[in-house]
Design a protein around this motif. Structure first.
Motif, mmCIF file in Angstrom:
data_model
loop_
_atom_site.group_PDB
_atom_site.id
_atom_site.type_symbol
_atom_site.label_atom_id
_atom_site.label_comp_id
_atom_site.label_asym_id
_atom_site.label_seq_id
_atom_site.Cartn_x
_atom_site.Cartn_y
_atom_site.Cartn_z
ATOM 1 N N GLY A 166 -0.180 4.397 0.282
ATOM 2 C CA GLY A 166 -0.744 5.286 1.242
ATOM 3 C C GLY A 166 0.155 5.258 2.623
ATOM 4 N N ALA A 216 0.864 13.761 -5.183
ATOM 5 C CA ALA A 216 0.456 14.182 -3.832
ATOM 6 C C ALA A 216 1.149 15.010 -3.073
ATOM 7 C CB ALA A 216 0.382 12.828 -3.034
ATOM 8 N N LYS A 245 -13.541 7.752 -5.880
ATOM 9 C CA LYS A 245 -12.634 7.410 -5.102
ATOM 10 C C LYS A 245 -12.806 5.854 -4.530
ATOM 11 C CE LYS A 245 -10.996 8.813 -0.323
ATOM 12 N NZ LYS A 245 -11.103 9.840 0.585
ATOM 13 N N TYR A 284 -7.625 12.516 -1.560
ATOM 14 C CA TYR A 284 -6.945 11.432 -1.215
ATOM 15 C C TYR A 284 -5.862 12.068 -0.031
ATOM 16 C CZ TYR A 284 -8.251 8.500 -4.791
ATOM 17 O OH TYR A 284 -9.228 7.900 -5.671
ATOM 18 N N ASP A 322 0.887 -1.115 0.202
ATOM 19 C CA ASP A 322 -0.114 -0.118 -0.009
ATOM 20 C C ASP A 322 0.928 1.183 0.066
ATOM 21 O OD1 ASP A 322 -1.656 2.133 0.674
ATOM 22 O OD2 ASP A 322 -2.670 0.988 2.330
ATOM 23 N N GLU A 342 -1.092 13.677 4.536
ATOM 24 C CA GLU A 342 -0.888 12.318 4.399
ATOM 25 C C GLU A 342 -1.421 11.611 3.400
ATOM 26 O OE1 GLU A 342 -1.036 8.826 7.532
ATOM 27 O OE2 GLU A 342 0.787 9.903 7.967
ATOM 28 N N ILE A 343 -1.022 10.820 2.557
ATOM 29 C CA ILE A 343 -1.880 10.100 1.498
ATOM 30 C C ILE A 343 -2.341 9.051 2.529
ATOM 31 C CG2 ILE A 343 -1.934 8.524 -0.543
ATOM 32 C CD1 ILE A 343 0.773 9.662 -1.081
ATOM 33 N N GLU A 344 -3.790 8.837 1.980
ATOM 34 C CA GLU A 344 -4.811 7.916 2.639
ATOM 35 C C GLU A 344 -4.124 6.430 2.587
ATOM 36 O OE1 GLU A 344 -9.172 7.954 3.355
ATOM 37 O OE2 GLU A 344 -8.882 9.883 2.128
ATOM 38 N N LYS A 345 -4.460 5.493 3.609
ATOM 39 C CA LYS A 345 -4.086 4.274 3.099
ATOM 40 C C LYS A 345 -5.122 3.569 2.700
ATOM 41 C CE LYS A 345 -0.394 3.850 6.866
ATOM 42 N NZ LYS A 345 -0.090 3.346 8.287
#
Length: 250
Positions: free
Chosen positions: A13, A159, A134, A247, A11, A21-24
């Motif tokens: 994320g 991102a 999404k 995201y 992952d 922070e990029i969503e996991k």
């Protein structure tokens, strides 16, 4: 989550970005998804909540090793390197045909991932889909290192992830493919000489120089990453803003 279930799975994320922070749980990358067993299918469907698979391999690679169908999960085939026969040096077959000059073949492959029409069309479709709905997706090629590596670069760069973290994720492939690579090399030992075995070992790994070459190619042709998104991938000028809104966790 047992990420050892699938070769070169992770992952991407969780990395720090400019605005958070990029969503996991949305961007998974891996090697090819053929011959999955019930546990692996359950992992992707039930734990990852997967909605779409993006397969970046050539048609001949797909025909040889089709992805395992997963009920309720959409499958999208985007032949990123249709400009190169059978996926060029990014495919296993291509690797074997270029073992005596693998670095040159890999640089050509990374150049094509940036400038070829098939790559630009494929990455446009992939990136555009991400902001349309999404949802958790997985993207892969044969080894999950080159065509997949550039897709991961695009996501992380959009991102606002640091170059240091982008290269850290890219090079993680060498650790996560170690067992799979050793198996491929072991099976080929009786067919190849020492020079060819060294070439195969090199072909199955990633080098920072390869990703740097793709970035240089992008900058030389388009002037900047932002211009590449608009002129190369035909994405809207506000693409980054839409992606970040969807995201990035503040």
């Amino acid at each position: 989550m047992n990420s050892n279930l699938i070769t070169n799975f992770r992952d991407i994320g969780g990395y720090r970005a400019n605005d958070g922070e990029i969503e996991k749980g949305f961007f998974f990358r891996s090697g090819q998804l053929n011959n999955l067993d019930d546990e692996q299918v359950s992992f992707l469907k039930d734990e990852c909540k997967l909605k779409t698979i993006y397969d970046f391999r050539s048609q001949s690679e797909v025909d040889k090793d089709e992805d395992t169908p997963i009920s309720g999960v959409e499958y999208q085939h985007l032949d990123i390197l249709a400009s190169l026969q059978d996926g060029g040096a990014a495919s296993l077959e291509g690797m074997f045909s270029d073992l005596n000059n693998i670095d040159s073949a890999m640089y050509k492959t990374y150049e094509e991932m940036v400038i070829s029409e098939s790559a630009q069309n494929g990455y446009h479709k992939f990136m555009q889909d991400l902001i349309e709905v999404k949802k958790p997706v997985i993207f892969h090629c044969f080894a999950g290192k080159d065509r997949t590596g550039w897709a991961a670069y695009l996501i992380l760069k959009v991102a606002g992830v640091s170059d240091e973290d982008i290269f850290k994720d890219y090079l993680k492939t060498n650790e996560l493919r170690k067992a799979a690579n050793e198996q491929i090399i072991s099976q080929a030992k009786d067919k190849l000489n020492d020079q060819q075995l060294a070439g195969l070992e090199s072909a199955l790994t990633v080098k920072a120089e390869y990703l740097n070459y793709a970035i240089k190619t992008m900058n030389d042709k388009f002037g900047s990453f932002e211009n590449y998104l608009v002129e190369g991938l035909n994405l809207a000028e506000d693409y980054k803003d839409k992606f970040i809104e969807l995201y990035i966790e503040k």
